[in-house]
Design an enzyme around this catalytic site. Sequence first.
Site, short mmCIF file in Angstrom:
data_model
loop_
_atom_site.label_atom_id
_atom_site.label_comp_id
_atom_site.label_asym_id
_atom_site.label_seq_id
_atom_site.Cartn_x
_atom_site.Cartn_y
_atom_site.Cartn_z
N VAL A 85 0.89 -1.16 -0.05
CA VAL A 85 0.13 0.09 -0.09
C VAL A 85 0.95 1.29 0.15
O VAL A 85 2.07 1.16 0.16
CB VAL A 85 -0.88 -0.05 1.12
N THR A 86 0.17 2.37 -0.09
CA THR A 86 0.90 3.60 -0.35
C THR A 86 1.98 4.15 0.54
O THR A 86 3.11 4.27 0.18
CB THR A 86 0.25 4.86 -1.04
N PHE A 87 1.47 4.29 1.67
CA PHE A 87 2.17 4.98 2.50
C PHE A 87 3.32 4.18 3.14
O PHE A 87 4.35 4.75 3.37
CB PHE A 87 1.29 5.48 3.91
#
Length: 691
Positions: free
Chosen positions: A251-253
Site C-alpha cells: 500500500v501507498t504510505f
Amino acid sequence: MSSRRDRFLLSPRDYDDDAESLRSPLSEQESDSEDDEFLARSRTTLELAEHDRTVLDDEEETEKLLTRTGPTHGLRRIFSPNRSNVRIGKKEEARRQRKKEREARRARQERRHRYGEEEMYEMEEGHRDDESSLLSSSSSDLDERVKEQYAVVQDRQTVSWRKLTLVFSAIFVLFLILLLGAYKASASFRASHSPTSLLSNGTALFAPTTILISLDGFRADFLSRGLTPTLNAFIADGVSPQYMLPSFPSVTFPNHFTLVTGLYPESHGVVGNTFWDPELQEQFYYTHPSVSMQPKWWNAEPLWMTAENQDVRTAIHMWPGSEAHIGGVEPSFIDPYNGTEALPRKTQRILDLLDLPGLEESQSDPARPQFIAAYVPNVDADGHKFGPNSTEIRGTISQADDMLASLFSGLQERNLTDIVNIVIVSDHGMATTSTERLVQLDDLIDLSLTSHIDGWPLRGIRPKRPEDLKTLQDQLELVASKYSHAIEIYTRESMPDRYHFKNNDRIAPLWVIPKTGWAIVERPEYDAQAALQTGDVYHPRGIHGYDHEHPLMRAIFIARGPAFPHPPNSRVDVFQNINVYNILCDSLGITPHANNGTLRLPLEPSGLHSDGEAPVLDNPSDPPLTQTAAAPPPTSSTAAVASGSPLAASSSAKPEEEPELETWWGGIWDKVEELKDWASDLLEGVKDGIA
C-alpha cells in the site's frame, strides 16, 4: 691569592675543607713549578692515606710514609699514631663515605631527569675514574679533555635528536597514510561538494542532481500496453529491471516511506495506511493529515533529512510523509499534498526548481536543490476508481507518460539531459475487484470482541481483552477451510518471513489477508450477499495491498543520468524497493543512513532488454471470477480450517461440511456476470491489439 703550599699548611681541624680543594680542577689554581712539585707529594700522601686504615694504625709504616713524602708539617700531625688523631681520621673517612653516597644518589636522580647529560654531570662532580690524570694535567690539557667530553655528550644528544626526528617522521607519515585512506573512502561525498565535480550546461553549474518521480499505482505491465512511448524510450536509454518488488503490505504510505528510507515497514514504523499504536493509544489514518502528519508516527530518517544534514538542498513535492516534520529537519522546499493538481503543473514546478540560481551565482548558499522528489497520484486514483483494466485508466497512463515527455523536453531545452539524474519508480501495482470476490468478516468472527481492525484490504484484528485473542483464533479456525481460496490467516508470529512483517507492536496480533483480487468487507458498510442479489458493483474497482511478490503488485524502476554510466537498454536483476534509498544517496554523493538495502552504485547489468524498447513482461490476468465467499454467521458446525494455514496446523477440530445455499436467481446472475466480464476482457484485448 695565596699559594697552594699555604693552603696545605693547616691544622687537622681545617683539613676537611681544604682536602676537597685538591680535587678541584687545576685550572682554578696557580701553576708554578714549585707548587706543582709540592702538589705531587701531597697528592701521593692523600692517596696513601686513603688506601688502607691499617697503615695509619702502624707507627712504623706511617713513619716510612712520612719519610718518603718529606716534611709536611700539619699533615704529619694528621698521620701521627696518636690515637686521637686516628679517631679523627676514622670520623673523616666515615663522613667522606656518607658524602660519596649522597653524591651517588644525586647522580642517579640527575640521570633520571637529565637525558643526555650523564657524562657532563660526572665530569662536573669529579666522579670519573681518570680523576688523578685530570689533577696532574695542566689547565690546557684539562680544557682539551673537557672539550672532548663535551663533544661526546653533544654527539649523544645529536643521536638522540636524530632518533626523535625519525620517530616523529614515522608518525607523520602514518598520519598522512590514514588521511589518504579517509580521503579515498569519502570520495563520493567529496565529489558532491568539490568544485571539480560540477557539471555545466553552458549557462549554469550543477552539483550532482537527482530527480525522483513516483507514479503511484503504476503496475509494471502497464509499460507493455503501447501507451507509454516516453517511458519505453527512457528504458531504452537507461537501466532498469524487468520490474521492482514493493514491500509488504503493498500500500501507498508504507512503500513511499520505504523508498526514501531503505527500511521495511516493520522497521520504519508506518506499517499500513491505517493502524493502531498500542503505546501511543492512537490511530494512524492516512487521510487525516492533522493526525498522520505528526513526527511520532515516522520512526526513521527519510532521504531529504539525510541530504539536508549533509548540506545538500532538497525539494519535496507532495511526497507522502514529507509534511510530518520528521527529525526536526525540513526540506529546503516543500509542496503540500494537492490531489487536484494538474500534471503539467507538476512538470513546471520541477523545471522552476532547476532554474533557481546554483553554485555559479552563490558559492556560499546556492538556492537550487540537488534532490527533487515528486509524487504523481493520478494512476493510482483512477485505478481505484475505474479498475486497472478500464478504458479510463488507459487515458490516465497516457497522461502520465505525456507529463514525463514534457519534463524530458524541458531538460533537453536546458541542456540537462546528461547532467541531471532521473529516477522513475512506482510503489505497487493494482488488481481488479469484483462483487464475487468478497469475504464478509462478520461471518468469520464476532466483531464485538475486537477493539481495532487495522489495514485494508488486509485486516489486522486486535482483541478487546487478551483472553479474547484465543476466542477469535478459534472462530477463524472453524470457518477458514471454506475460504482457503480467498484468504490466509496468520498470527503475527506465524507471518511469512519474506513479508518482514512481525517485529513491531504496531502490527496487530491476528491477521486475515485476502488473496490477490479479493476484498474483505464488514457490515453495515457493505453486505456482500445483498450486493450479489441486487447486482451492485463493488467499489473500489481496483485494489492493492496483497502479497508483494504477486505479478499484479509489481512496480517499476527506471534510471538514467551521469550516476548511471551503463550501456543503453541495460537490464539489471529484479530487486525490492528497499534498495532505492541507497541508489539515490549514491547518485547524490551523500552517505546513506543505516537501512535494509544492499545494492549500491554502480549497478551491475545482467544483460539488455531483449526487445530493445521495454522489459519483457508477462501480462498477468485478474483472478478468476468465482462464487462469492460470503457465508452465514459462524456456528459450532461451520466448516473448518484452511489447508496450509498456520492456524490450521494447530487445530484438531474436524468440522462438518455444510452445503452452500444457493438460489436459482443467484445462479443465473452469476452466469450473467461471467458473460459480461468475458466480453469486457475480449474488448480490452481487441483494443490493445489495435493500439
